[in-house]
Design a protein around this motif. Sequence first.
Motif, short mmCIF file in Angstrom:
data_model
loop_
_atom_site.label_atom_id
_atom_site.label_comp_id
_atom_site.label_asym_id
_atom_site.label_seq_id
_atom_site.Cartn_x
_atom_site.Cartn_y
_atom_site.Cartn_z
N LYS C 56 -34.14 -5.97 -51.97
CA LYS C 56 -34.74 -4.71 -52.40
C LYS C 56 -35.68 -4.15 -51.35
O LYS C 56 -35.77 -2.93 -51.18
CB LYS C 56 -35.49 -4.92 -53.71
CG LYS C 56 -34.57 -5.05 -54.92
CD LYS C 56 -35.41 -5.18 -56.16
CE LYS C 56 -34.55 -5.36 -57.40
NZ LYS C 56 -35.39 -5.61 -58.57
N PHE C 87 -24.87 -0.39 -51.15
CA PHE C 87 -25.47 -1.48 -51.92
C PHE C 87 -24.72 -1.67 -53.24
O PHE C 87 -24.45 -0.72 -53.97
CB PHE C 87 -26.94 -1.15 -52.19
CG PHE C 87 -27.64 -2.15 -53.08
CD1 PHE C 87 -27.57 -3.51 -52.81
CD2 PHE C 87 -28.39 -1.73 -54.18
CE1 PHE C 87 -28.22 -4.44 -53.62
CE2 PHE C 87 -29.05 -2.65 -54.99
CZ PHE C 87 -28.96 -4.01 -54.70
N PRO C 89 -25.52 -3.69 -56.57
CA PRO C 89 -26.49 -4.56 -57.25
C PRO C 89 -25.78 -5.57 -58.14
O PRO C 89 -24.59 -5.44 -58.42
CB PRO C 89 -27.33 -3.59 -58.07
CG PRO C 89 -26.50 -2.37 -58.23
CD PRO C 89 -25.49 -2.35 -57.13
N GLU C 90 -26.55 -6.55 -58.57
CA GLU C 90 -26.00 -7.57 -59.48
C GLU C 90 -25.70 -6.89 -60.81
O GLU C 90 -26.49 -6.09 -61.31
CB GLU C 90 -27.05 -8.66 -59.67
CG GLU C 90 -26.54 -9.80 -60.49
CD GLU C 90 -27.63 -10.86 -60.70
OE1 GLU C 90 -28.73 -10.69 -60.14
OE2 GLU C 90 -27.37 -11.82 -61.43
N TYR C 93 -24.35 -1.19 -63.60
CA TYR C 93 -23.89 -0.30 -64.64
C TYR C 93 -23.89 1.10 -64.05
O TYR C 93 -24.74 1.40 -63.24
CB TYR C 93 -24.84 -0.31 -65.84
CG TYR C 93 -24.67 -1.50 -66.71
CD1 TYR C 93 -23.78 -1.47 -67.77
CD2 TYR C 93 -25.42 -2.63 -66.49
CE1 TYR C 93 -23.63 -2.57 -68.57
CE2 TYR C 93 -25.28 -3.74 -67.29
CZ TYR C 93 -24.38 -3.72 -68.34
OH TYR C 93 -24.23 -4.79 -69.13
N ALA C 155 -20.37 1.71 -53.14
CA ALA C 155 -21.18 1.27 -52.00
C ALA C 155 -20.54 1.68 -50.68
O ALA C 155 -21.22 1.92 -49.70
CB ALA C 155 -21.35 -0.25 -52.06
#
Lengths: 263, 307, 287
Positions: C56, C87, C89-90, C93, C155
């Motif tokens: 981050k 990017f 993210p984990e 959504y 991404a």
Amino acid sequence: MKRKLQAIAVLLAFGAVKLPLEQKITRDLRQQKMLEEPIHLGVGEDLGQAGLAASLGGLRGLAACMFHLRAHVEFTNVNWAKVDSLYKLVTRLQPRQARYWDEASWHMAYNAASYYLYNQELKPALRGQLYHDHIKRGIAILHEGLKFLPDDPRLWQKLGELHWHRSKDFKKSGDAFWNSFQHGGLGFTERFAAYAWAQSNDLESWKKGYAILKRLYDKSGPTPGLVEHLKMLEQNLNLPASQRIRAAAAVLRGQERQTGPLK
Amino acid sequence: MSDAPTSPNTEAQTRVRFSPRRVWTLAMATVTQLVRMKILAFLVVFCLLAVGAGFAFSVINPEQQLNLLKSVTLGSLQIFSIVIGVVSTALLLPKDMEDRTLYTILSKPVPRFDYLLGKLIGVLLLIGGGLIVMDAVLSLILWLRQSMLFEDAVARMQMEKLDSPEAVAQVREIVARQGLTWNLHWAVWAIFLKATVVTTVALLLSSIASSTLFTIVITFCITIIGHGEALIREFFFQPNLSGMASRAATLVLAVICPDLAQFDIVDSVVSGEIVPWGAVYDMTGIAALYVTVYLFVTHLLFVEKEL
Amino acid sequence: MADTPAVSVNHLTKVFKGTLVKGAFRAVQDLSLEVKAGEVYGLIGPNGSGKSTTMKVILGLLKPTQGSTSIFGVPSTEVASRHSVGFLPENPYFYKHLTGRETLHFYGSLCGMRGERLKARTDEMLAITGLEDAATRRVGGYSKGMLQRLGLAQALIHEPRLLVLDEPTAGVDPAGSRKIRDLIIEFRARGITVLVTSHLLEQMQEVCDRVGIMAHGRMVREGRLEDLIAVENQTEMVLENASPALLTKINALIQAEGGDTKLVRSGRPRTTLERLFIEATNESKKP
């Protein structure tokens, strides 16, 4: 952290700048009749009004509408006390709405008064008493409304009609019609002012009424109502024959003069 | 896929500037999201309400009917615009954070200010669109009702032989003043301005709040206080006010809250007052000022927010 | 230009401020690392070791307490650094009321793409991630693996030179996970730098050129994968169709050698459970 302090500083600085600006805009909008003037009736009432205004925000009109509908229900139930108190609430919520004052007074001076006058279950003396009381209440409501809307031709007109038809105080009726005309009322209010004055007991009113009617007569010629009242005024003022109008019309209401002040 | 990553280097070196196109992209995504959440179902409820208010109470006189129609519909417009503004703003920002959608957006070359402005404009577009539709419905019903009532009234007067030209003119005047005029649209504009200010306050709060509920509750508190701010301010400006404590307390409230009563011209419009241009300028100007400053403060709070 | 590292992290320390109830928390402590252009770098470590925080900070979502990070030489604090990074993210959504295609359009427009270029790129990304059939469906109905692939597509939409993937295979079924790893390998072939975090070590082993192992906010090991996991003094040999006689011979040779040389283990190599799963599920697809 630095930004947070900056944010607070900006917010406070803006707050200090905005206050006078808001004060000015509010004043302007009040002058343009877009916002209500602050209401000064009495200390207790003032606070209640303020609280009501704040808590209802811009929804006072909606609330007034709801109470108004309830008043209509009570009207069909002939519950006059309730009608009066609901209209009090409605006019408090929207004091600058002439129609609410108009309706409130109409309910009292016409509907309620007539209801009592013709109510066979009551003793005659009481009927008369209640009749006059409710006419008085109707007049009082209009006067109260005129405190908020001194320039409203409609309320003045209604006051004129009320004095004419109900209290038979023709001088006051004429004055009210005249006020209506002065504040932009429809054309007939001027004529009605003169008609009412013609039926009063007041010399000054007669003179004013005569001036109006004579002018209208010269301008637009004879019409039945105009001629009738002009004749009446000529008689009241004892004008010499040479100054009287030619058109001959019977003076119909010579005997039906003012009944005297409301008791 | 291209054979080598072609992202031009020069692009990476230059500063990323504010871009109206990007803001518009964010705004439209917000609108799409809200529309597909079926938030505009309210419009259907509104139309039913308008028809109901327009035709249900035929017992009262024409003027009362028109008045009732306007009061009820304009009142519900105010509720619609403020509730949608506050709730959707309070929901969207924390939801983006929770769902990590914010990460994917801000890890693109998107300045945080663009993101905030995009969200705000999106919500305002939705409110504005809703208000336009409802204004149109209200105008239509009012116009229909107005013509019907005028004809009814004249017919009744003819029956009772009371149809002097003057009396008809008076009815016409009353019905016209209570019926459809430009003033009605200015009232809707004032409602929009108020909703805009409240939405910006909600955005400001949601940039510091930790929960949606907090944002909604505090924004509604500020909305209520904002309607009474004029009273607080006038209390403060009274020359002979005693007590430092009460003066300080009123000052703080008056400084923090916007004066929302400035936009309450609805009552005057319903009673038939004419809206002058000066009033429109004043209201629009002060609303723009509130929005600019509150958005700037929101930016200061959000630009360093740890996500 | 070639020397500019894709990512550089210099003495990064990140402390989350405490509240009245909770004290301050030091998530990353004096971390330095460099990801060279074109390589796949795996940042591994247990949950809470500071991997996500580091990412981050690199992406500018968090501000470093001390130290600095940059992407292709541009400080992460500048929005411009995000031009060259994508990017994922984990557990991403997206706006669930948008369709897959609309989602990619949205992210593409955010990067300033438009018109034909955006349309072509969207179609290309849908094809690469195998989401063509689902392109007109709303994202709300996507499976986890599809969301992850859509995440990869967004991404990559603006053709970044660096991809940052946070736990890309977490919670995805083996087939989906295999597909994602294949994509990572493909990206490397096309010259895209990849920085990936995971706690699924076996999977990382397959795709990473270099790895860094983090624990308690510090880098505890870093280096080329082969160097880190090779057992220096052992040799592996896998034979096919070897007769028992040959095996006996080899054994005899080893014993004859003497000294430190000895046979540590022999037997049938096992296929991985993962490979078995993929083969079996693929077979069942065939009629």
